[in-house]
Design a protein around this motif. Structure first.
Motif, PDB file in Angstrom:
ATOM      1  N   ARG A   1       8.130  -7.408   1.524  1.00  0.00           N
ATOM      2  CA  ARG A   1       7.367  -6.294   0.964  1.00  0.00           C
ATOM      3  C   ARG A   1       5.998  -6.781   0.468  1.00  0.00           C
TER       4      ARG A   1
ATOM      5  N   GLU B   1       3.738  -7.412   3.384  1.00  0.00           N
ATOM      6  CA  GLU B   1       3.267  -6.137   3.925  1.00  0.00           C
ATOM      7  C   GLU B   1       2.104  -5.598   3.096  1.00  0.00           C
ATOM      8  N   ARG B   2       2.194  -5.715   1.766  1.00  0.00           N
ATOM      9  CA  ARG B   2       1.099  -5.275   0.901  1.00  0.00           C
ATOM     10  C   ARG B   2      -0.161  -6.101   1.151  1.00  0.00           C
TER      11      ARG B   2
ATOM     12  N   ASN C   1      -1.792  -4.987   4.294  1.00  0.00           N
ATOM     13  CA  ASN C   1      -2.507  -3.719   4.092  1.00  0.00           C
ATOM     14  C   ASN C   1      -3.843  -3.952   3.382  1.00  0.00           C
TER      15      ASN C   1
END
Length: 94
Positions: free
Chosen positions: A80, A83-84, A87
């Protein structure tokens, strides 16, 4: 002469067998009782060790399962976080 020898041999064998057929003496009985007590104590100790081993085995399985769950949670959290970061990196342009 032969009859006397056979008679003496028969009587002596009967007396010999009668002497061997007597029950155990007090010393032998005491040793047997002591041995029985020791065997009983060992059986109790063995049963206690088996119970402790089963408990430890169950505890080890529970600990291993908790560690596996924690590792999976950490892996999910790291995915997670990656993924951040991805982004954030995509939002910057030259």
């Amino acid at each position: 002469m032969n009859n006397k020898f056979l008679l003496a041999a028969g009587v002596s064998s009967v007396l010999l067998l009668a002497g061997c057929a007597s029950g155990p003496d007090e010393e032998t009985t005491a040793k047997m009782a002591d041995t029985d007590a020791r065997v009983s104590k060992l059986e109790q100790d063995l049963a206690a060790l088996k119970a402790e081993h089963e408990k430890d085995s169950a505890d080890n399985k529970a600990t291993a399962m908790a560690a596996k769950e924690a590792a999976m949670a950490a892996q999910d959290e790291s995915a997670r976080a990656n993924e951040r970061l991805d982004n954030v990196a995509q939002s910057y342009t030259k």
